[in-house]
Design a protein around this motif. Structure first.
Motif, PDB file in Angstrom:
ATOM      1  N   THR A 126      -4.219  -2.486   2.750  1.00 60.66           N
ATOM      2  CA  THR A 126      -5.544  -2.217   2.201  1.00 60.66           C
ATOM      3  C   THR A 126      -6.364  -3.507   2.213  1.00 60.66           C
ATOM      4  OG1 THR A 126      -4.894  -2.629  -0.106  1.00 60.66           O
ATOM      5  CG2 THR A 126      -4.630  -0.385   0.736  1.00 60.66           C
TER       6      THR A 126
ATOM      7  N   VAL B 296     -10.589   2.513  -2.093  1.00 60.56           N
ATOM      8  CA  VAL B 296      -9.384   2.625  -2.915  1.00 60.56           C
ATOM      9  C   VAL B 296      -9.691   3.039  -4.352  1.00 60.56           C
ATOM     10  CG1 VAL B 296      -8.115   0.969  -1.501  1.00 60.56           C
ATOM     11  CG2 VAL B 296      -9.337   0.162  -3.547  1.00 60.56           C
TER      12      VAL B 296
ATOM     13  N   LEU C 135       3.704  -1.208   2.571  1.00 63.85           N
ATOM     14  CA  LEU C 135       2.347  -1.266   2.032  1.00 63.85           C
ATOM     15  C   LEU C 135       2.057  -2.673   1.549  1.00 63.85           C
ATOM     16  CD1 LEU C 135      -0.339  -0.197   0.807  1.00 63.85           C
ATOM     17  CD2 LEU C 135       0.997   0.428  -1.240  1.00 63.85           C
TER      18      LEU C 135
ATOM     19  N   ASN D  33      -0.609  -4.025  -0.632  1.00 61.84           N
ATOM     20  CA  ASN D  33      -1.587  -3.465  -1.567  1.00 61.84           C
ATOM     21  C   ASN D  33      -2.567  -4.572  -1.924  1.00 61.84           C
ATOM     22  OD1 ASN D  33      -2.517  -1.303  -3.038  1.00 61.84           O
ATOM     23  ND2 ASN D  33      -0.954  -1.434  -4.626  1.00 61.84           N
ATOM     24  N   ASN D  34      -3.542  -4.791  -1.040  1.00 67.09           N
ATOM     25  CA  ASN D  34      -4.295  -6.039  -1.044  1.00 67.09           C
ATOM     26  C   ASN D  34      -5.778  -5.910  -1.411  1.00 67.09           C
ATOM     27  OD1 ASN D  34      -4.727  -8.949   0.012  1.00 67.09           O
ATOM     28  ND2 ASN D  34      -6.117  -7.729   1.275  1.00 67.09           N
TER      29      ASN D  34
ATOM     30  N   ALA E  94      -5.432  -0.125  -6.736  1.00 61.50           N
ATOM     31  CA  ALA E  94      -4.076  -0.506  -6.323  1.00 61.50           C
ATOM     32  C   ALA E  94      -3.058   0.522  -6.771  1.00 61.50           C
ATOM     33  CB  ALA E  94      -3.730  -1.880  -6.886  1.00 61.50           C
TER      34      ALA E  94
ATOM     35  N   VAL F 162      -3.333   3.761  -4.557  1.00 67.85           N
ATOM     36  CA  VAL F 162      -2.721   3.582  -3.242  1.00 67.85           C
ATOM     37  C   VAL F 162      -1.199   3.566  -3.368  1.00 67.85           C
ATOM     38  CG1 VAL F 162      -2.473   2.047  -1.267  1.00 67.85           C
ATOM     39  CG2 VAL F 162      -4.728   2.385  -2.294  1.00 67.85           C
ATOM     40  N   ALA F 163      -0.677   2.807  -4.334  1.00 65.56           N
ATOM     41  CA  ALA F 163       0.775   2.745  -4.525  1.00 65.56           C
ATOM     42  C   ALA F 163       1.349   4.123  -4.809  1.00 65.56           C
ATOM     43  CB  ALA F 163       1.118   1.778  -5.660  1.00 65.56           C
TER      44      ALA F 163
ATOM     45  N   ILE G 201       6.807  -2.189  -0.943  1.00 65.57           N
ATOM     46  CA  ILE G 201       5.424  -2.396  -1.372  1.00 65.57           C
ATOM     47  C   ILE G 201       5.263  -3.847  -1.791  1.00 65.57           C
ATOM     48  CG2 ILE G 201       3.680  -1.812  -3.109  1.00 65.57           C
ATOM     49  CD1 ILE G 201       4.971   0.997  -3.229  1.00 65.57           C
TER      50      ILE G 201
ATOM     51  N   ASN H 292       2.353  -6.040  -3.656  1.00 66.88           N
ATOM     52  CA  ASN H 292       1.058  -6.119  -4.329  1.00 66.88           C
ATOM     53  C   ASN H 292       0.465  -7.516  -4.163  1.00 66.88           C
ATOM     54  OD1 ASN H 292       1.195  -3.483  -5.467  1.00 66.88           O
ATOM     55  ND2 ASN H 292       2.507  -4.258  -7.121  1.00 66.88           N
TER      56      ASN H 292
ATOM     57  N   THR I 245       4.303  -4.552 -11.273  1.00 62.94           N
ATOM     58  CA  THR I 245       5.197  -4.746 -10.128  1.00 62.94           C
ATOM     59  C   THR I 245       6.646  -4.458 -10.507  1.00 62.94           C
ATOM     60  OG1 THR I 245       3.694  -6.317  -9.057  1.00 62.94           O
ATOM     61  CG2 THR I 245       6.030  -6.448  -8.459  1.00 62.94           C
TER      62      THR I 245
END
Length: 255
Positions: free
Chosen positions: A11, A52, A75, A77-78, A110, A113-114, A136, A138, A165
């Motif tokens: 992302t 997002v 992923l 997750n940015n 975030a 998306v996760a 994943i 993050n 996380t």
């Protein structure tokens, strides 16, 4: 997890740290899809437009990736936005619409998306010696730990993402999915391109060593390391040259 032959979503992948992550994963042999609002992905990557902060947009984008590639294995997750404002001044309280916007992108986005990506990962066939189904990563921040003056909304979002996380790693461990995070310090990205040079110099001076901005490729290298190393799970890795930001900068205090 070996990225070769796997499918990754990044992302915010059309610029900055996300772009660095895409380059790394492409070189590692992955198929990569950038989810972003605008722009173009790096050559060799696919692109699906996605906001997002809008769960409907996330759901649609993830479905498009699955329709094209069949599975999602990684992923980054940015996606995120910045913003500076104190909680209140003598003139007015904080603009809570702006506060909510940062939270909506950096935290709720975030999480959305996760949630949708990990749901798809659960259906993957196990791979490798440990039977992993997904990884994943993050993108947090050193503000997750030492938020400076005026960084309330950004710090709230990134601190929550750092805390989540480990929670997500625990949620998803039974499915063979790992969750880790990178917490960058001052990085050379478009988000900070407009900062005054004297402010940049002060921020970099807080690094122990090396005294320079980090690069998107360095972020990508750490993200790839976390993807490739099965025993690392639920961790937040600082990428900040040993910086520990003070409460406020001299530059900001002088404005």
């Amino acid at each position: 997890m070996d990225p070769s032959g796997k499918v990754a979503i990044v992302t915010g992948g059309n610029s900055g740290l996300g772009e660095g992550g895409i380059h790394r994963l492409l070189r590692a042999g992955a198929s990569v899809v950038s989810l972003d609002l605008s722009g173009k992905p790096p050559p060799g990557a696919d692109f699906v437009e996605c906001d997002v902060s809008d769960e409907g947009s996330v759901k649609s984008a993830v479905k498009q990736v699955v329709d094209r590639y069949g599975e999602i294995h990684m992923l980054l997750n940015n996606a995120g936005i910045g913003g500076l404002a104190p909680i209140a001044t003598a003139e007015c309280p904080c603009n809570m619409d702006e506060f909510r916007k940062i939270i909506a992108v950096n935290l709720i986005g975030a999480a959305q998306v996760a949630a949708h990506v990990s749901h798809r990962m659960i259906g993957n066939a196990p791979s490798g010696t440990d039977g992993e189904r997904g990884v994943i990563v993050n993108t947090c921040s050193i503000a997750s730990f030492e938020g400076q003056e005026g960084m309330g909304a950004y710090t709230a979002a990134k601190a929550a993402l750092a805390a989540l996380t480990l929670v997500w790693a625990r949620d998803l461990s039974r499915h063979g999915i790992r969750v880790n995070a990178v917490a960058p310090g001052f990085m050379d990205t478009p988000m900070v391109a407009s900062l005054p040079p004297e402010f940049v110099d002060e921020l970099i001076s807080g690094n122990e060593f090396p005294k320079r901005a980090g690069t998107p490729d360095e972020y990508g290298a750490v993200a790839e390391f976390l993807i490739r190393t099965p025993l690392i799970n639920g961790e937040v890795v600082r990428l900040d040259a040993g910086a520990r930001p003070p409460a406020r900068t001299q530059w900001a205090a002088g404005q």
